[in-house]
Scaffold this motif. Sequence first.
Motif, short mmCIF file in Angstrom:
data_model
loop_
_atom_site.label_atom_id
_atom_site.label_comp_id
_atom_site.label_asym_id
_atom_site.label_seq_id
_atom_site.Cartn_x
_atom_site.Cartn_y
_atom_site.Cartn_z
N ALA A 56 24.85 8.45 -23.49
CA ALA A 56 25.07 7.30 -23.76
C ALA A 56 26.58 6.79 -22.18
O ALA A 56 26.63 5.86 -21.87
N ASN A 57 26.92 7.53 -21.40
CA ASN A 57 27.74 7.65 -20.44
C ASN A 57 26.97 7.27 -18.85
O ASN A 57 27.63 7.23 -17.69
N TYR A 58 25.35 7.36 -18.93
CA TYR A 58 24.79 7.51 -17.56
C TYR A 58 23.78 6.40 -17.74
O TYR A 58 23.05 6.38 -18.69
N GLY A 59 23.99 5.38 -17.36
CA GLY A 59 23.23 3.81 -17.37
C GLY A 59 22.11 4.08 -16.92
O GLY A 59 21.25 5.30 -16.01
N GLY A 60 20.99 3.95 -17.64
CA GLY A 60 19.33 3.84 -17.86
C GLY A 60 18.67 5.04 -17.96
O GLY A 60 17.63 5.43 -18.18
N ILE A 61 19.70 5.69 -18.56
CA ILE A 61 19.03 7.20 -19.66
C ILE A 61 18.97 7.04 -21.02
O ILE A 61 19.68 7.04 -21.78
N ARG A 62 18.00 7.21 -21.96
CA ARG A 62 17.74 7.49 -22.88
C ARG A 62 17.14 9.15 -23.49
O ARG A 62 17.43 9.48 -22.64
N VAL A 63 17.60 9.29 -24.80
CA VAL A 63 17.27 10.95 -24.87
C VAL A 63 16.66 10.69 -26.02
O VAL A 63 17.30 10.04 -26.95
N SER A 64 15.84 12.03 -26.59
CA SER A 64 14.91 11.93 -27.41
C SER A 64 15.24 13.60 -28.07
O SER A 64 15.44 14.65 -27.31
N PHE A 65 14.75 13.58 -29.42
CA PHE A 65 15.18 14.99 -29.74
C PHE A 65 13.63 15.61 -30.23
O PHE A 65 13.51 15.15 -30.85
N ASP A 66 14.14 16.86 -30.62
CA ASP A 66 12.01 17.61 -31.23
C ASP A 66 12.58 19.33 -30.81
O ASP A 66 13.28 19.60 -30.58
N GLY A 67 13.19 19.71 -32.56
CA GLY A 67 12.88 21.11 -32.88
C GLY A 67 12.04 21.43 -33.25
O GLY A 67 11.49 22.74 -33.95
N GLY A 68 10.17 20.93 -33.34
CA GLY A 68 9.07 21.83 -33.11
C GLY A 68 8.76 21.38 -34.94
O GLY A 68 8.01 21.28 -34.81
N TYR A 69 9.66 20.34 -35.13
CA TYR A 69 9.12 20.31 -36.98
C TYR A 69 10.62 19.12 -37.26
O TYR A 69 10.83 18.74 -37.25
N HIS A 70 9.27 18.34 -38.65
CA HIS A 70 10.02 17.31 -38.88
C HIS A 70 11.80 18.10 -39.68
O HIS A 70 11.09 18.56 -40.72
#
Length: 263
Positions: A56-70
Amino acid sequence: MAEQKEKLLRFYKGTEGEKAVTQLVDLAEAVQRTQRPRLSPFLDPFGQEIAETVAANYGGIRVSFDGGYHGAERARAMYMHEDFAGTATNYDIACIAVSWNGQFARLGHRDVLGALMGLGMERDRLGDILLTADTARILCDEKMAEYLLANLTQVGSVGVQCERALLSSITPKEERCKEIRATVASLRIDSIAASGYGCSRSRAAADIEADKLRLNWQHVKSASTAIKEGDVLSMHGRGRIEVAEICGKTKKGRTVILLKRYF
Protein backbone atom coordinates in the motif's frame (compact mmCIF):
# COMPACT_ATOMS: atom_id res chain seq x y z
CA MET A 1 11.26 5.77 -2.23
CA ALA A 2 13.84 6.29 0.52
CA GLU A 3 11.25 8.17 2.58
CA GLN A 4 8.74 5.32 2.28
CA LYS A 5 11.34 2.78 3.32
CA GLU A 6 12.46 4.81 6.32
CA LYS A 7 8.86 5.32 7.46
CA LEU A 8 8.07 1.60 7.35
CA LEU A 9 11.30 0.51 9.01
CA ARG A 10 10.81 3.07 11.76
CA PHE A 11 7.21 1.96 12.38
CA TYR A 12 8.14 -1.72 12.90
CA LYS A 13 11.51 -1.13 14.60
CA GLY A 14 11.80 -3.12 17.82
CA THR A 15 8.74 -5.27 17.05
CA GLU A 16 8.44 -8.87 15.88
CA GLY A 17 7.82 -7.49 12.39
CA GLU A 18 11.22 -5.79 12.07
CA LYS A 19 12.92 -8.60 10.13
CA ALA A 20 9.90 -9.20 7.89
CA VAL A 21 9.42 -5.55 6.95
CA THR A 22 13.09 -5.22 6.01
CA GLN A 23 12.81 -8.20 3.64
CA LEU A 24 9.50 -7.06 2.19
CA VAL A 25 10.58 -3.48 1.55
CA ASP A 26 13.61 -4.75 -0.35
CA LEU A 27 11.34 -6.96 -2.48
CA ALA A 28 8.92 -4.10 -3.18
CA GLU A 29 11.76 -1.82 -4.25
CA ALA A 30 13.15 -4.53 -6.53
CA VAL A 31 9.73 -4.82 -8.19
CA GLN A 32 9.60 -1.07 -8.74
CA ARG A 33 13.07 -1.08 -10.30
CA THR A 34 12.65 -4.10 -12.56
CA GLN A 35 8.85 -4.44 -12.93
CA ARG A 36 9.35 -8.18 -12.43
CA PRO A 37 7.55 -10.20 -9.71
CA ARG A 38 9.29 -11.01 -6.45
CA LEU A 39 8.38 -13.78 -4.01
CA SER A 40 8.73 -13.60 -0.24
CA PRO A 41 9.60 -16.38 2.20
CA PHE A 42 6.69 -17.92 4.13
CA LEU A 43 4.94 -15.39 6.35
CA ASP A 44 2.70 -15.86 9.36
CA PRO A 45 -0.56 -13.86 9.42
CA PHE A 46 1.20 -10.89 11.04
CA GLY A 47 3.83 -10.95 8.30
CA GLN A 48 1.07 -11.05 5.69
CA GLU A 49 -0.44 -7.91 7.20
CA ILE A 50 2.97 -6.25 6.93
CA ALA A 51 3.23 -7.37 3.28
CA GLU A 52 -0.08 -5.66 2.53
CA THR A 53 1.05 -2.51 4.35
CA VAL A 54 4.26 -2.41 2.31
CA ALA A 55 2.34 -2.83 -0.96
CA ALA A 56 0.00 0.00 0.00
CA ASN A 57 2.99 2.31 0.52
CA TYR A 58 4.62 1.59 -2.83
CA GLY A 59 2.68 2.89 -5.79
CA GLY A 60 1.97 0.57 -8.68
CA ILE A 61 2.54 -2.64 -6.71
CA ARG A 62 -0.03 -5.27 -5.81
CA VAL A 63 0.40 -8.31 -3.56
CA SER A 64 -1.16 -11.77 -3.53
CA PHE A 65 -0.66 -14.77 -1.23
CA ASP A 66 -0.50 -18.54 -1.48
CA GLY A 67 0.31 -21.12 1.19
CA GLY A 68 -0.09 -24.19 -1.00
CA TYR A 69 -3.75 -24.90 -0.23
CA HIS A 70 -6.95 -23.04 0.58
CA GLY A 71 -7.01 -21.87 4.19
CA ALA A 72 -3.26 -22.08 4.83
CA GLU A 73 -2.11 -20.03 7.80
CA ARG A 74 1.46 -19.47 6.60
CA ALA A 75 1.75 -18.16 3.05
CA ARG A 76 4.19 -16.61 0.61
CA ALA A 77 3.59 -13.11 -0.72
CA MET A 78 4.12 -12.27 -4.37
CA TYR A 79 4.67 -8.64 -5.30
CA MET A 80 3.82 -7.70 -8.89
CA HIS A 81 4.03 -4.39 -10.72
CA GLU A 82 0.82 -3.17 -12.29
CA ASP A 83 2.65 -2.83 -15.64
CA PHE A 84 3.88 -6.44 -15.61
CA ALA A 85 2.40 -8.09 -18.70
CA GLY A 86 3.03 -11.73 -17.78
CA THR A 87 1.28 -14.03 -15.34
CA ALA A 88 3.40 -15.07 -12.37
CA THR A 89 1.48 -17.78 -10.56
CA ASN A 90 4.26 -20.11 -9.39
CA TYR A 91 4.81 -19.66 -5.68
CA ASP A 92 7.51 -22.38 -5.60
CA ILE A 93 5.81 -24.40 -2.86
CA ALA A 94 6.43 -28.13 -2.45
CA CYS A 95 4.60 -30.68 -0.31
CA ILE A 96 6.56 -33.41 1.47
CA ALA A 97 4.53 -36.31 2.86
CA VAL A 98 6.07 -37.84 6.00
CA SER A 99 4.86 -41.13 7.45
CA TRP A 100 5.66 -43.35 10.45
CA ASN A 101 4.18 -46.27 12.37
CA GLY A 102 1.34 -44.69 14.31
CA GLN A 103 0.81 -47.82 16.40
CA PHE A 104 4.07 -47.25 18.25
CA ALA A 105 4.59 -43.49 18.12
CA ARG A 106 2.51 -40.35 18.37
CA LEU A 107 4.24 -37.28 17.00
CA GLY A 108 3.07 -33.71 17.36
CA HIS A 109 3.64 -30.43 15.53
CA ARG A 110 6.46 -29.48 17.89
CA ASP A 111 8.24 -32.80 17.26
CA VAL A 112 8.15 -32.40 13.48
CA LEU A 113 9.14 -28.73 13.57
CA GLY A 114 11.97 -29.53 15.98
CA ALA A 115 13.31 -32.18 13.60
CA LEU A 116 13.24 -29.69 10.73
CA MET A 117 15.02 -27.04 12.78
CA GLY A 118 17.58 -29.70 13.72
CA LEU A 119 18.35 -30.10 10.02
CA GLY A 120 19.17 -26.40 9.82
CA MET A 121 15.89 -25.35 8.20
CA GLU A 122 14.86 -21.74 8.75
CA ARG A 123 11.24 -21.19 9.76
CA ASP A 124 10.56 -18.83 6.86
CA ARG A 125 11.33 -21.65 4.41
CA LEU A 126 8.51 -23.71 5.89
CA GLY A 127 4.78 -23.28 5.53
CA ASP A 128 2.10 -25.16 7.43
CA ILE A 129 2.71 -28.60 8.93
CA LEU A 130 -0.45 -30.71 8.69
CA LEU A 131 -0.64 -33.74 11.00
CA THR A 132 -2.70 -36.90 11.33
CA ALA A 133 -2.02 -39.81 13.70
CA ASP A 134 0.75 -41.26 11.55
CA THR A 135 1.49 -38.74 8.81
CA ALA A 136 2.55 -35.15 8.32
CA ARG A 137 2.41 -32.98 5.25
CA ILE A 138 5.10 -30.32 5.25
CA LEU A 139 4.73 -27.29 2.99
CA CYS A 140 8.12 -25.86 2.12
CA ASP A 141 10.09 -23.77 -0.35
CA GLU A 142 10.58 -25.84 -3.51
CA LYS A 143 14.33 -25.23 -3.23
CA MET A 144 14.39 -27.15 0.08
CA ALA A 145 12.32 -30.14 -1.04
CA GLU A 146 15.14 -32.41 -2.22
CA TYR A 147 17.16 -31.63 0.91
CA LEU A 148 14.27 -32.74 3.11
CA LEU A 149 13.66 -35.88 1.08
CA ALA A 150 17.32 -36.85 1.50
CA ASN A 151 17.80 -35.89 5.14
CA LEU A 152 14.55 -36.13 7.09
CA THR A 153 14.79 -39.75 8.22
CA GLN A 154 13.94 -39.36 11.90
CA VAL A 155 11.67 -37.28 14.11
CA GLY A 156 12.83 -37.55 17.69
CA SER A 157 13.56 -41.26 18.13
CA VAL A 158 11.04 -42.31 15.47
CA GLY A 159 12.10 -43.37 11.99
CA VAL A 160 10.10 -41.70 9.21
CA GLN A 161 9.72 -42.04 5.45
CA CYS A 162 9.37 -39.07 3.11
CA GLU A 163 8.05 -38.65 -0.41
CA ARG A 164 6.70 -35.87 -2.55
CA ALA A 165 2.97 -35.26 -2.60
CA LEU A 166 0.77 -33.10 -4.79
CA LEU A 167 -0.52 -29.86 -3.35
CA SER A 168 -3.90 -30.87 -4.72
CA SER A 169 -3.91 -33.84 -2.33
CA ILE A 170 -4.30 -31.49 0.65
CA THR A 171 -7.87 -31.14 1.83
CA PRO A 172 -8.86 -27.46 2.04
CA LYS A 173 -9.24 -26.26 5.60
CA GLU A 174 -12.85 -25.83 6.67
CA GLU A 175 -13.10 -23.86 9.87
CA ARG A 176 -15.95 -24.19 12.32
CA CYS A 177 -17.03 -21.10 14.23
CA LYS A 178 -18.70 -20.95 17.62
CA GLU A 179 -20.06 -17.69 19.06
CA ILE A 180 -19.49 -17.13 22.76
CA ARG A 181 -21.22 -14.38 24.71
CA ALA A 182 -19.60 -13.78 28.08
CA THR A 183 -19.13 -11.20 30.79
CA VAL A 184 -15.69 -10.36 32.14
CA ALA A 185 -14.46 -8.23 35.02
CA SER A 186 -12.01 -6.46 32.71
CA LEU A 187 -10.65 -6.60 29.17
CA ARG A 188 -7.36 -8.16 30.27
CA ILE A 189 -6.11 -10.82 27.90
CA ASP A 190 -6.17 -13.55 30.56
CA SER A 191 -9.88 -12.88 31.17
CA ILE A 192 -10.71 -12.96 27.46
CA ALA A 193 -8.67 -16.12 26.87
CA ALA A 194 -10.32 -17.86 29.82
CA SER A 195 -13.78 -17.07 28.45
CA GLY A 196 -12.93 -18.05 24.89
CA TYR A 197 -11.04 -21.26 25.62
CA GLY A 198 -13.26 -22.37 28.50
CA CYS A 199 -10.55 -22.50 31.16
CA SER A 200 -9.74 -20.73 34.41
CA ARG A 201 -8.10 -17.33 34.43
CA SER A 202 -5.09 -18.79 36.24
CA ARG A 203 -4.70 -21.42 33.51
CA ALA A 204 -4.88 -18.71 30.85
CA ALA A 205 -2.25 -16.69 32.73
CA ALA A 206 -0.04 -19.79 32.89
CA ASP A 207 -0.38 -20.29 29.13
CA ILE A 208 0.66 -16.68 28.59
CA GLU A 209 3.63 -17.14 30.93
CA ALA A 210 4.61 -20.26 28.96
CA ASP A 211 4.42 -18.24 25.70
CA LYS A 212 1.65 -20.43 24.26
CA LEU A 213 -0.79 -17.63 23.49
CA ARG A 214 -0.49 -15.08 20.69
CA LEU A 215 -2.25 -11.75 20.30
CA ASN A 216 -2.64 -10.75 16.66
CA TRP A 217 0.06 -13.39 15.99
CA GLN A 218 2.58 -11.66 18.23
CA HIS A 219 4.04 -12.63 21.60
CA VAL A 220 2.10 -11.54 24.67
CA LYS A 221 4.26 -9.81 27.27
CA SER A 222 1.80 -9.73 30.16
CA ALA A 223 -1.44 -11.34 31.33
CA SER A 224 -2.73 -7.82 32.00
CA THR A 225 -2.44 -6.74 28.35
CA ALA A 226 -5.59 -4.84 27.36
CA ILE A 227 -7.75 -6.26 24.57
CA LYS A 228 -9.84 -4.27 22.09
CA GLU A 229 -12.55 -5.07 19.59
CA GLY A 230 -11.19 -6.84 16.51
CA ASP A 231 -8.21 -8.42 18.27
CA VAL A 232 -7.40 -12.07 17.55
CA LEU A 233 -6.05 -14.51 20.12
CA SER A 234 -4.54 -17.78 18.94
CA MET A 235 -3.09 -20.89 20.53
CA HIS A 236 -1.67 -23.82 18.61
CA GLY A 237 -4.00 -26.80 18.76
CA ARG A 238 -6.83 -24.79 20.34
CA GLY A 239 -7.87 -22.49 17.52
CA ARG A 240 -8.39 -18.75 17.22
CA ILE A 241 -10.60 -16.36 19.13
CA GLU A 242 -11.79 -13.12 17.56
CA VAL A 243 -13.09 -10.37 19.82
CA ALA A 244 -16.08 -9.69 17.60
CA GLU A 245 -17.85 -7.09 19.75
CA ILE A 246 -17.58 -5.31 23.06
CA CYS A 247 -21.23 -4.89 23.91
CA GLY A 248 -21.26 -2.65 26.98
CA LYS A 249 -21.63 -3.02 30.73
CA THR A 250 -23.93 -5.00 32.99
CA LYS A 251 -25.62 -3.40 36.00
CA LYS A 252 -22.83 -4.81 38.15
CA GLY A 253 -20.17 -3.16 36.03
CA ARG A 254 -18.91 -6.23 34.17
CA THR A 255 -18.15 -6.00 30.45
CA VAL A 256 -20.24 -7.98 27.98
CA ILE A 257 -18.27 -9.39 25.05
CA LEU A 258 -19.07 -11.42 21.95
CA LEU A 259 -16.30 -13.80 20.90
CA LYS A 260 -15.99 -15.97 17.80
CA ARG A 261 -13.96 -19.11 18.30
CA TYR A 262 -12.61 -20.79 15.17
CA PHE A 263 -11.59 -24.45 15.27
